[in-house]
Each structure stands twice: as structure tokens, then as C-alpha cells.
Scaffold this active site. Sequence first.
Site, short mmCIF file in Angstrom:
data_model
loop_
_atom_site.label_atom_id
_atom_site.label_comp_id
_atom_site.label_asym_id
_atom_site.label_seq_id
_atom_site.Cartn_x
_atom_site.Cartn_y
_atom_site.Cartn_z
N HIS A 1 4.22 9.09 4.62
CA HIS A 1 3.13 8.36 3.62
C HIS A 1 3.13 8.18 2.01
O HIS A 1 2.58 9.44 1.75
CB HIS A 1 1.56 7.56 4.57
CG HIS A 1 1.63 6.24 3.75
ND1 HIS A 1 0.85 6.67 2.69
CD2 HIS A 1 1.49 5.22 3.93
CE1 HIS A 1 0.00 5.19 2.24
NE2 HIS A 1 0.83 4.12 3.07
N GLU B 1 7.94 1.13 1.25
CA GLU B 1 7.05 1.13 0.59
C GLU B 1 6.68 0.90 -0.77
O GLU B 1 6.59 2.23 -1.34
CB GLU B 1 5.82 1.66 1.33
CG GLU B 1 5.23 0.88 2.90
CD GLU B 1 4.21 1.50 3.93
OE1 GLU B 1 2.93 0.25 3.86
OE2 GLU B 1 3.01 2.59 3.35
P1 PGA Z 1 -1.55 -2.04 2.08
O1 PGA Z 1 -1.26 -0.60 2.53
O2 PGA Z 1 -0.97 -2.98 3.10
O3 PGA Z 1 -3.17 -2.08 2.39
O4 PGA Z 1 -0.38 -1.97 0.71
C1 PGA Z 1 0.20 -0.21 3.37
C2 PGA Z 1 0.37 0.93 4.10
O5 PGA Z 1 -0.32 2.08 2.43
O6 PGA Z 1 0.76 1.43 4.92
#
Ligand code: PGA
Length: 256
Positions: free
Chosen positions: A95, A165
Site C-alpha cells: 500500500h 491506487e
Molecule cells: P481511500 O483509501 O478510499 O480513503 O482513498 C483507499 C486506499 O488507500 O486503500
Amino acid sequence: MRQKKIVIGNWKMNPLSLKDAEKLFIGLTRRISRIKKTEIVVCPPYLYLERLKKFSRKIVLGAQDAFWEDAGAFTGEVSGEMLYNLGVRYVILGHSERRELGETDGFVNKKIKSALKAGLVPILCVGEKERDANHEYFSVIKSQVERCLKGVSKNLISKIVIAYEPVWAISSTANRHDATSADSREMAIFIRKTLSDASSPEIAAETRIIYGGSVNMKSAKDFLENGGIDGLLPGRASLDAEEFTEIVKICEALKN
Ligand code: PGA
């Protein structure tokens, strides 16, 4: 064979007490009782996992990280095997918030291999920090995918969920801005091509690619219908049982 669509809630370092974690999780289990087609995963902090496991068979538990060794002198770490033995089945790896603390592609690579060995499904997060006019961000993603999957046997690649992401769209990023379903679609196609080159077109087609970055109940439908993806990874929106359920229901209502 096409795998089920998946919605994964990343609770990050929330909530503050076991009582609140239970309340949120139980609220969720009540609301999603009719869901059939969609796989639902919740990734709470480690210390809530054992308690939450008692409350639902429908929600699969995931962790937010796992170390690459099975056991031994590694103060502060938790292994994939320990998590598996507790009933956990998924683990978020790489992540961006962990990468920010020093996690490298090399670490993530070791963690993916040991998670697979332990029987866990890795959720590999990739994402660029910014988008530049020269489209360098494609090579950032390519190198993250290739380095993190280096040496992973081809027949295990489709077990991994790849979460795109973009860091600039995540809710915790300062001066963030929204990604569009077109951004997601373009990158999902690119990731699938990268996977195909690393394994085979068939394996790449089977692998689930999902999107995360400030997804909420307003944007979920567009991402799922037009984002070229097999699911979503909401963070902030997963801390609200009603909102997370709405996202799951939108996924459940998809035609294919
Ligand atoms: P968010 O987080 O939906 O709060 O942007 C997603 C993530 O970081 O996995």
C-alpha cells in the site's frame, strides 16, 4: 474462468476501539446478508481480526500487511502463516501509505511470495504519485508490477488481486484530486498487458484488477461500469457501514 467481482474495505488504522470495530463490522454483516455474487473482504487492524472473525461467514477477513518470514526473531512483525491460522484469507501488500514509510518493491516481492505460500491471497497495491505530461507514470506502474511479481510462479499470478491506487487520488493525500473511470480503464488495460507479458494472455485475463482511491457510493457505479476493473478497494468509505454496503450493492447489481 472469470473470478467473482470483489469489494475490499481497507480500514487502515481505524477505528480507535474494539467496541467501535465490532459495531461497524456487525452493522455491515446485517446489511450485506442478501449479497450473493460479490466477494466482500474487510481489512481491519490486526488486533481486531480475531474478534471480528466470529461475526460473519460472508465477509472474508484480510490483513493490511504480513511479514515474509513464518516465525522467529522479528520484533513487531506478523507472519502470513499466523494470519492464515487465525482465519484471515487476504492481505494488502505494498500500500502507498506503507511505501511512504520505506516499504520497497523488493520487500513487497518477498511478502507476496510468502503470503502465497501461507495460503493468503495478496492484494498488491500499485500506483503513481503523480501524472506527468510525458506519461512516465506508465513506466512507474510497469516497474512496480514487474518488481513485485519477480519470480512468482506463473500459475500463481491469477490468485493475486492487483489494486490500482493512484496516490494523487487517495483520500489521505494532501491536495488530492479525483481520478476518473477513464484513468482507471486505461491503467487496468496497461496492467493487464504487463501481466500478460510476464505470464500469458490467459493468466492475465483471469487476474482481478481493481481500483482504489477515494471511491464512494457516488463514484462506484461509474468505476465499476466504465473503469475496466473487477472490483473496488475503498478506504474512508469502508468506515461507514451504510456507504460500504451501498458500494457492495452497486457491484452486486452489475450485469456481468
Ligand atoms: P481511500 O483509501 O478510499 O480513503 O482513498 C483507499 C486506499 O488507500 O486503500
